[in-house]
Design a protein around this motif. Structure first.
Motif, PDB file in Angstrom:
ATOM      1  N   MET A   1      -4.718  -4.631  -1.176  1.00 21.82           N
ATOM      2  CA  MET A   1      -5.279  -4.933   0.126  1.00 21.82           C
ATOM      3  C   MET A   1      -4.819  -3.844   1.092  1.00 21.82           C
ATOM      4  O   MET A   1      -3.634  -3.614   1.245  1.00 21.82           O
ATOM      5  N   ASN A   2      -5.778  -3.175   1.710  1.00 20.38           N
ATOM      6  CA  ASN A   2      -5.365  -2.124   2.625  1.00 20.38           C
ATOM      7  C   ASN A   2      -4.982  -2.708   3.989  1.00 20.38           C
ATOM      8  O   ASN A   2      -5.120  -3.902   4.237  1.00 20.38           O
ATOM      9  N   ARG A   3      -4.502  -1.857   4.838  1.00 10.26           N
ATOM     10  CA  ARG A   3      -3.935  -2.298   6.114  1.00 10.26           C
ATOM     11  C   ARG A   3      -4.960  -2.982   7.015  1.00 10.26           C
ATOM     12  O   ARG A   3      -4.661  -3.979   7.667  1.00 10.26           O
ATOM     13  N   LEU A   4      -6.201  -2.470   7.064  1.00 14.79           N
ATOM     14  CA  LEU A   4      -7.229  -3.054   7.920  1.00 14.79           C
ATOM     15  C   LEU A   4      -7.582  -4.467   7.474  1.00 14.79           C
ATOM     16  O   LEU A   4      -7.659  -5.393   8.292  1.00 14.79           O
ATOM     17  N   HIS A   5      -7.757  -4.663   6.176  1.00 12.85           N
ATOM     18  CA  HIS A   5      -8.070  -6.003   5.670  1.00 12.85           C
ATOM     19  C   HIS A   5      -6.927  -6.976   5.950  1.00 12.85           C
ATOM     20  O   HIS A   5      -7.161  -8.149   6.267  1.00 12.85           O
ATOM     21  N   LYS A   6      -5.717  -6.501   5.811  1.00 16.41           N
ATOM     22  CA  LYS A   6      -4.551  -7.344   6.062  1.00 16.41           C
ATOM     23  C   LYS A   6      -4.491  -7.746   7.538  1.00 16.41           C
ATOM     24  O   LYS A   6      -4.233  -8.911   7.857  1.00 16.41           O
ATOM     25  N   ASP A   7      -4.765  -6.805   8.441  1.00 12.60           N
ATOM     26  CA  ASP A   7      -4.755  -7.104   9.871  1.00 12.60           C
ATOM     27  C   ASP A   7      -5.870  -8.073  10.252  1.00 12.60           C
ATOM     28  O   ASP A   7      -5.660  -8.978  11.068  1.00 12.60           O
ATOM     29  N   ILE A   8      -7.041  -7.908   9.657  1.00  9.10           N
ATOM     30  CA  ILE A   8      -8.155  -8.814   9.936  1.00  9.10           C
ATOM     31  C   ILE A   8      -7.829 -10.219   9.444  1.00  9.10           C
ATOM     32  O   ILE A   8      -8.052 -11.209  10.149  1.00  9.10           O
ATOM     33  N   LEU A   9      -7.286 -10.326   8.239  1.00  6.83           N
ATOM     34  CA  LEU A   9      -6.912 -11.629   7.689  1.00  6.83           C
ATOM     35  C   LEU A   9      -5.869 -12.308   8.558  1.00  6.83           C
ATOM     36  O   LEU A   9      -6.005 -13.492   8.905  1.00  6.83           O
ATOM     37  N   THR A  10      -4.855 -11.584   8.950  1.00  9.08           N
ATOM     38  CA  THR A  10      -3.792 -12.151   9.774  1.00  9.08           C
ATOM     39  C   THR A  10      -4.335 -12.606  11.122  1.00  9.08           C
ATOM     40  O   THR A  10      -4.007 -13.695  11.596  1.00  9.08           O
ATOM     41  N   GLY A  11      -5.190 -11.799  11.726  1.00  8.71           N
ATOM     42  CA  GLY A  11      -5.773 -12.164  13.018  1.00  8.71           C
ATOM     43  C   GLY A  11      -6.655 -13.391  12.939  1.00  8.71           C
ATOM     44  O   GLY A  11      -6.580 -14.273  13.797  1.00  8.71           O
ATOM     45  N   ALA A  39       1.340 -13.679   5.492  1.00 10.76           N
ATOM     46  CA  ALA A  39       0.410 -12.553   5.347  1.00 10.76           C
ATOM     47  C   ALA A  39       0.906 -11.320   6.099  1.00 10.76           C
ATOM     48  O   ALA A  39       0.735 -10.196   5.632  1.00 10.76           O
ATOM     49  N   SER A  40       1.537 -11.522   7.249  1.00 14.73           N
ATOM     50  CA  SER A  40       2.001 -10.367   8.015  1.00 14.73           C
ATOM     51  C   SER A  40       3.221  -9.710   7.376  1.00 14.73           C
ATOM     52  O   SER A  40       3.447  -8.517   7.550  1.00 14.73           O
ATOM     53  N   ASN A  41       4.010 -10.480   6.621  1.00 14.65           N
ATOM     54  CA  ASN A  41       5.199  -9.922   5.969  1.00 14.65           C
ATOM     55  C   ASN A  41       4.944  -9.497   4.529  1.00 14.65           C
ATOM     56  O   ASN A  41       5.835  -8.956   3.885  1.00 14.65           O
ATOM     57  N   MET A  42       3.753  -9.730   4.026  1.00 10.84           N
ATOM     58  CA  MET A  42       3.431  -9.413   2.646  1.00 10.84           C
ATOM     59  C   MET A  42       3.443  -7.891   2.429  1.00 10.84           C
ATOM     60  O   MET A  42       2.779  -7.161   3.152  1.00 10.84           O
TER      61      MET A  42
END
Length: 49
Positions: A1-11, A39-42
């Protein structure tokens, strides 16, 4: 999971948790906030002393 997908999921999970909190579903909102924290610490690497 790249950074953008992770940020979208967390948001999205965070916003959903806030909406659930406002509507009065405190158990569901607590679970969503826990998922946001997870998710933010993953994948974050911390230097342990």
């Amino acid at each position: 999971m790249n950074r953008l997908h992770k940020d979208i999921l967390t948001g999205l999970v965070f916003v959903t948790g806030v909406i659930e909190f406002i509507s009065g579903d405190f158990i569901i909102s607590s679970a969503l906030f826990a998922a946001t924290t997870f998710a933010s610490n993953m994948g974050s690497k911390r230097n342990k002393p």
